[in-house]
Scaffold this active site. Structure first.
Site, PDB file in Angstrom:
ATOM      1  N   GLU A  98     -57.224  62.652  75.568  1.00 42.46           N
ATOM      2  CA  GLU A  98     -56.591  61.344  75.371  1.00 42.46           C
ATOM      3  C   GLU A  98     -55.277  61.460  74.593  1.00 42.46           C
ATOM      4  O   GLU A  98     -55.090  60.802  73.572  1.00 42.46           O
ATOM      5  CB  GLU A  98     -57.572  60.379  74.688  1.00 42.46           C
ATOM      6  CG  GLU A  98     -58.829  60.152  75.524  1.00 42.46           C
ATOM      7  CD  GLU A  98     -59.785  59.107  74.960  1.00 42.46           C
ATOM      8  OE1 GLU A  98     -59.834  58.928  73.729  1.00 42.46           O
ATOM      9  OE2 GLU A  98     -60.485  58.470  75.772  1.00 42.46           O
TER      10      GLU A  98
ATOM     11  N   ASP B 160     -68.878  58.018  78.174  1.00 33.32           N
ATOM     12  CA  ASP B 160     -68.399  57.587  76.860  1.00 33.32           C
ATOM     13  C   ASP B 160     -69.270  56.488  76.261  1.00 33.32           C
ATOM     14  O   ASP B 160     -68.850  55.332  76.231  1.00 33.32           O
ATOM     15  CB  ASP B 160     -66.948  57.101  76.997  1.00 33.32           C
ATOM     16  CG  ASP B 160     -66.273  56.930  75.647  1.00 33.32           C
ATOM     17  OD1 ASP B 160     -66.891  57.277  74.628  1.00 33.32           O
ATOM     18  OD2 ASP B 160     -65.136  56.449  75.623  1.00 33.32           O
TER      19      ASP B 160
ATOM     20  N   GLU C 218     -69.479  50.181  69.837  1.00 37.44           N
ATOM     21  CA  GLU C 218     -68.290  49.913  70.652  1.00 37.44           C
ATOM     22  C   GLU C 218     -68.636  49.250  71.986  1.00 37.44           C
ATOM     23  O   GLU C 218     -68.091  48.196  72.318  1.00 37.44           O
ATOM     24  CB  GLU C 218     -67.531  51.228  70.901  1.00 37.44           C
ATOM     25  CG  GLU C 218     -66.354  51.063  71.847  1.00 37.44           C
ATOM     26  CD  GLU C 218     -65.576  52.357  72.065  1.00 37.44           C
ATOM     27  OE1 GLU C 218     -65.947  53.393  71.491  1.00 37.44           O
ATOM     28  OE2 GLU C 218     -64.579  52.316  72.816  1.00 37.44           O
TER      29      GLU C 218
HETATM   30  C1  GCU Z   1     -63.652  56.385  73.160  1.00 36.59           C
HETATM   31  C2  GCU Z   1     -63.124  55.350  72.224  1.00 36.59           C
HETATM   32  C3  GCU Z   1     -61.891  55.818  71.518  1.00 36.59           C
HETATM   33  C4  GCU Z   1     -62.135  57.191  70.902  1.00 36.59           C
HETATM   34  C5  GCU Z   1     -62.647  58.153  71.930  1.00 36.59           C
HETATM   35  C6  GCU Z   1     -63.095  59.467  71.336  1.00 36.59           C
HETATM   36  O1  GCU Z   1     -62.817  56.518  74.274  1.00 36.59           O
HETATM   37  O2  GCU Z   1     -62.852  54.164  72.928  1.00 36.59           O
HETATM   38  O3  GCU Z   1     -61.569  54.879  70.539  1.00 36.59           O
HETATM   39  O4  GCU Z   1     -60.982  57.687  70.338  1.00 36.59           O
HETATM   40  O5  GCU Z   1     -63.777  57.624  72.540  1.00 36.59           O
HETATM   41  O6  GCU Z   1     -64.289  59.628  71.170  1.00 36.59           O
HETATM   42  O7  GCU Z   1     -62.297  60.327  71.040  1.00 36.59           O
END
Ligand code: GCU
Length: 679
Positions: free
Chosen positions: A286, A365, A393
């Site tokens: 990400e 996730d 979440e």
């Molecule tokens: C999910 C979450 C993010 C987080 C990511 C992770 O996608 O929405 O906020 O950063 O997981 O676990 O790195």
């Protein structure tokens, strides 16, 4: 007073009198060691709260007719040491024994001081629950690392936090109320947590500086508060730190200058925090930097960091949440669910012995329902940890009751069949199955600076249960639930049974009115709250349900789909591959089927969707009624706070129900057999 502040360590008197536990009159321990002194102080306080009598300490305690001996075997008088030694020999790591001693005394003994502290919390819990202490208790933790991950940012916000602001930071500085942090450390230690990563895995510009002298002194003060309760701190670090802090032109893990940079960084950290736990790393995930930038792999990256920590006994916890987050939704071949396995299995055996891979429970996730990640059982020569999400979440954001202990239990009990039957996830992550040096469980925590810690009072049960399961994954859901309810809300039978009912029904209920049959992701993008069936359908995140007028679901089979099922060992592979044996609750995760496909339950998929969505809302109505009936039995403040949240939950469950049902009615054109209102 807000009773929620004390959580499961309520200060209310117990029904029994102190005579039932004669050893509570006096406590004997050797003073001058921090954690043992903490343990003794907890014991004094817990006994005073329970029985309204202060136990004797010091010289007076030695003269009392019955005593509670606390300490290591070498701290004990000879005759006590003799009576406990056979039991202490059975203890591993930071475990403990609680052993009755002739004449009404008792000994709480560990190999390390922190074990004694855990023994004290066990003892106090037993007293609160009126359990007899006449037989020896021998306890060893199943997991070495029992860890909390904070997704707190230096500006005081918490990524995916639903209970206020950070307990540790404000305005880009480390800023905390020491009393509050101490109370937090105490809560964590009371359920056996021994490690905490204090900042978000997404390490932004300011947090990148946490490893410098600008932040280490204040982080050391934070670490000091946790130290009294045996909780070691870890930092999430930015893989590109040498570049982003302006010191080097590269962060290439194979460049000797980069290695030297991290070596001196580790050295600096340990000068400030001598018992520092190590690094938690989100890399090449990400948009976070990582070794891929330099054509290196995750083993190169993790091992480089591990070598810098090795001389000090530190660990690198490297996350496996690595996937392509820029996917084209038109591409039906790429499957995000495959990514972690495809990235990390080829590296099995290449990680240094102080590296652990931290693996999310599912391949996607933290959805309300996912299969267990096939990486468990896929890695045989690598230390590994399970990552769970305590913060809700995707499970109602602490506005909804969603008690996750039953979900976690299913995950821990899942049999990977990696080494034949009985190769459970619990045994993979503890290290027992493959004989790994390190292992454990991490949870993304659900606390903030809300006075009740977790926003929803019932969300405390998730934190409690998480700690208890880390210590002993073989505990039953019912035991954990009963403990939490009685410790937090008292022993009234109506309260106990109603609360247990609500908690135990809540995960299934949340699943019922949200995304059906394991398909996931029908949420509003970004904040992830509330229904939006196509919210992620045409996005780049790899999160699709592929609904059309004929059917729904993702074909992940070997025969006709993405081949994801092939990542499991037999017999799981075939179980998921075949429509006839795939469990209903995961059907749409593994298969694309017509709406008229008949589930193992006998219902069609479309009718299942309608029934669960109507039923889910009814279940919330029932929870609300049950809670309302307890108005006279629960303190008004907590009763009101929970009622308010249940109102929100009901309203939002109705929205979920109507959006989902309407969407699938319009797509399929198939009416509800019971003719209920669909819009
Ligand atoms: C999910 C979450 C993010 C987080 C990511 C992770 O996608 O929405 O906020 O950063 O997981 O676990 O790195």
């Amino acid at each position: 007073v807000n009773l929620d502040y004390a959580a499961w360590l309520q200060a209310t008197p117990v029904a029994l009198d102190a005579k039932a536990y004669p050893f509570t009159q006096a406590i004997v321990w050797r003073t001058g060691r921090r954690v043992l002194d903490t343990a003794a102080a907890e014991l004094c306080q817990g006994i005073a709260e329970a029985f309204a009598v202060e136990p004797k300490v010091g010289e007076a305690a030695r003269l009392a007719p019955c005593r509670l001996y606390l300490g290591l075997p070498t701290d004990l008088p000879g005759f006590v040491a003799n009576q406990v030694s056979a039991y202490v020999q059975q203890v591993c790591g930071d475990g403990y024994v609680i052993v009755p001693i002739e004449g009404g005394s008792l000994a709480v003994v560990g190999h390390v001081d922190i074990g004694c502290l855990y023994g004290v919390f066990h003892l106090l819990r037993a007293i609160r629950m009126a359990q007899p202490l006449t037989e020896p208790i021998v306890q060893s933790p199943h997991n070495e690392l029992r860890m909390i991950n904070h997704w707190d940012n230096a500006d005081g916000t918490i990524e995916r936090g639903y209970a206020g602001k950070s307990l540790f930071y404000r305005s880009n500085t480390v800023q905390f109320d020491p009393v509050r942090v101490r109370d937090y450390a105490r809560l964590l230690a009371s359920v056996g947590i021994n490690a905490i990563a204090v900042n978000n895995v997404n390490v932004h510009r300011v947090e990148t500086q946490f490893v410098t002298d600008a932040y280490l002194p204040s982080l050391a003060r934070l670490a000091d508060l946790f130290r009294d309760y045996g909780v070691r701190i870890f930092l999430s670090v930015n893989f590109a730190s040498p570049v982003e802090l302006g010191d080097l032109a590269t962060a290439d893990p194979l460049d000797p200058e980069v290695q030297a940079w991290w070596n001196s960084t580790a050295d600096r950290i340990y000068r400030h925090i001598p018992d520092f736990g190590g690094f938690l790393v989100k890399a090449d995930s990400e948009f976070r930097p990582g070794p891929f930038t330099y054509g290196r792999d995750h083993a190169d990256g993790a091992n480089m960091l591990a070598r810098s920590l090795k001389p000090y006994g530190g660990l690198v916890i490297w996350r496996c949440f690595v996937y392509n987050c820029l996917q084209d939704w038109r591409d039906r071949k790429t499957d995000r669910a495959r990514a972690a396995f495809d990235h990390f299995v080829p590296l099995d055996g290449r990680f240094d012995d102080n590296v652990l891979l931290q693996i999310k429970n599912g391949p996607m996730d933290f959805q309300v329902r996912e299969p267990v990640s096939p990486l468990f059982g896929g890695l045989a020569r690598t230390n590994q940890m399970l990552e769970l999400q305590i913060t809700q979440e995707y499970t109602g954001q602490q506005k909804h009751v969603c008690y996750l202990v039953p979900q976690w239990k299913e995950i821990l009990d899942f049999d990977t069949h990696a080494c034949g039957q009985g190769s459970t996830v619990a045994r993979c992550v503890s290290g027992a199955l493959f004989g790994c040096a390190h292992g454990g469980i991490a949870g993304v925590v659900n606390v903030g600076d809300d006075l009740n810690w977790t926003g929803h009072s019932f969300a405390q049960a998730n934190l409690y249960g998480f700690g208890r399961l880390c210590w002993d994954p073989s505990l039953s859901v019912e035991t954990i639930t009963d403990e939490w309810v009685r410790l937090t809300y008292g022993d009234d039978q109506d309260v106990v049974s109603a609360l247990a009912y609500i908690l135990l029904a809540s995960w299934r209920t949340y699943e019922d009115y949200t995304a059906p049959l394991g398909v996931g992701w029908m949420v509003n993008p970004g904040h992830h709250y509330g229904p939006n069936v196509d919210g992620y359908e045409y996005s780049k995140w790899g999160t699709y349900h592929f609904s059309d007028c004929h059917g729904i679901g993702v074909d992940r089979t070997i025969a006709t789909g993405t081949g994801y099922t092939g990542q499991y060992h037999e017999p799981n592979r075939s179980m998921y591959e075949n429509l006839e044996t795939c469990p209903d609750e995961l059907l749409l995760f593994f298969h694309h089927v017509p709406y008229t496909h008949r589930l193992r339950s006998g219902k069609t998929v479309i009718q299942h969707i309608y029934d669960t969505h109507f039923g889910g809302v009814e279940a919330v109505e029932q929870m609300r009624r049950m809670w309302a009936e307890l108005a006279d039995k629960v303190d008004p403040e907590r009763h009101h706070a929970v009622r308010t949240r249940l109102d929100v939950q009901l309203q939002d469950a109705i929205e979920w129900r109507d959006v989902i049902n309407t969407y699938f009615y319009r797509k399929s054109g198939i009416p509800d057999r019971q003719g209920r209102t669909i819009f």
